[in-house]
Design an enzyme around this catalytic site. Structure first.
Site, PDB file in Angstrom:
ATOM      1  CE  LYS A   1      -4.353   0.801   2.498  1.00  0.00           C
ATOM      2  NZ  LYS A   1      -5.017   0.598   3.753  1.00  0.00           N
TER       3      LYS A   1
HETATM    4  O1  G3P Z   1      -7.535   1.623   5.791  1.00  0.00           O
HETATM    5  C1  G3P Z   1      -7.978   2.741   5.619  1.00  0.00           C
HETATM    6  C2  G3P Z   1      -9.235   2.900   6.062  1.00  0.00           C
HETATM    7  O2  G3P Z   1     -10.487   2.187   5.886  1.00  0.00           O
HETATM    8  C3  G3P Z   1      -9.329   4.213   6.979  1.00  0.00           C
HETATM    9  O3  G3P Z   1     -10.681   4.175   7.825  1.00  0.00           O
HETATM   10  O4  G3P Z   1     -12.265   4.923   9.492  1.00  0.00           O
HETATM   11  O5  G3P Z   1      -9.805   5.631   9.624  1.00  0.00           O
HETATM   12  O6  G3P Z   1     -11.112   6.774   7.855  1.00  0.00           O
HETATM   13  P1  G3P Z   1     -10.952   5.270   8.784  1.00  0.00           P
END
Ligand code: G3P
Length: 217
Positions: free
Chosen positions: A83
């Protein structure tokens, strides 16, 4: 649509994979930082549990560092996907790693223009963050529609991986739009199971069954 689990927690991954509905796992530095132990060991264990694509993110911000870390991540297991963030260095690293046959997930994508760059650089997955857009009063799912349209127009093979999903409606919308993947924290998948009429229905069936059994006794 593939369903990925967005967590670095081994116990949660084991629990949800055992249900037979999980196709892969995404992690990020914030998620892996919460877990005890060496992150490489954890990623290796996750690959064995899920037996599908597992994203591990680089920490470096320069392209040479990203490529070096990308090689280390790819070496962990054949299921690993590297990533990288959507920056100039990230796109350059994506192009180079993809050229070597290493799968790349371009993350922190917040616009269709950025998604177009990720596809041009040969990303296997692009990760638009719908929840973080919603957080700033911008419709995250509108971005998914735009990206799916653009990729369809030119038959880009990059898969649209809806990230930062916060609730089941994000997942349902992602599926209606035709996104390839939606990655969800365990809480969102839990919420997808729940419906009060299902709970009530089971209670009623059992009560009726017991009543009938008691009447026959
Ligand atoms: O892995 C990336 C992601 O899904 C982040 O989610 O909830 O931290 O915006 P969030």
């Amino acid at each position: 649509m593939k369903l990925f689990l967005d967590t670095g927690n081994l116990k949660d991954i084991e629990t949800f994979v055992s249900l037979g509905i999980i196709d892969g796992v995404t992690t990020n530095p914030s998620l892996l930082a919460k877990e005890p132990g060496d992150y490489r060991d954890n990623l290796r264990k996750i690959c064995r549990i899920v037996n599908g694509p597992v994203s591990g993110e680089v920490i470096a911000t320069d392209w040479a560092g990203m490529i070096r870390e990308g090689h280390e991540i790819a070496k962990i297991d054949a299921h690993m996907v590297v990533k990288v963030p959507l920056t100039r260095d990230g796109i350059r690293a994506c192009k180079a790693l993809a050229g070597e046959g290493i799968r790349v997930n371009v993350t922190l994508v917040f616009s269709a223009a950025q998604a177009l760059l990720a596809a041009k650089a040969g990303a296997t997955f692009v990760s638009p963050f719908v929840g973080r857009l919603d957080d700033i009063a911008t419709n995250g799912m509108d971005l998914i529609r735009e990206i799916v349209d653009i990729y369809d127009n030119y038959e880009f093979t990059t898969e649209v991986l809806v990230a930062s999903a916060r609730h089941p409606i994000h997942v349902v919308e992602a599926a209606r739009i035709g996104a390839d993947v939606c990655t969800c924290p365990p809480s969102v998948i839990d919420a997808m199971f729940n419906h009060p009429l299902t709970t009530l229905g089971i209670e009623r069936f059992l009560k009726d069954w017991e009543k009938a059994q008691a009447a026959r006794a």
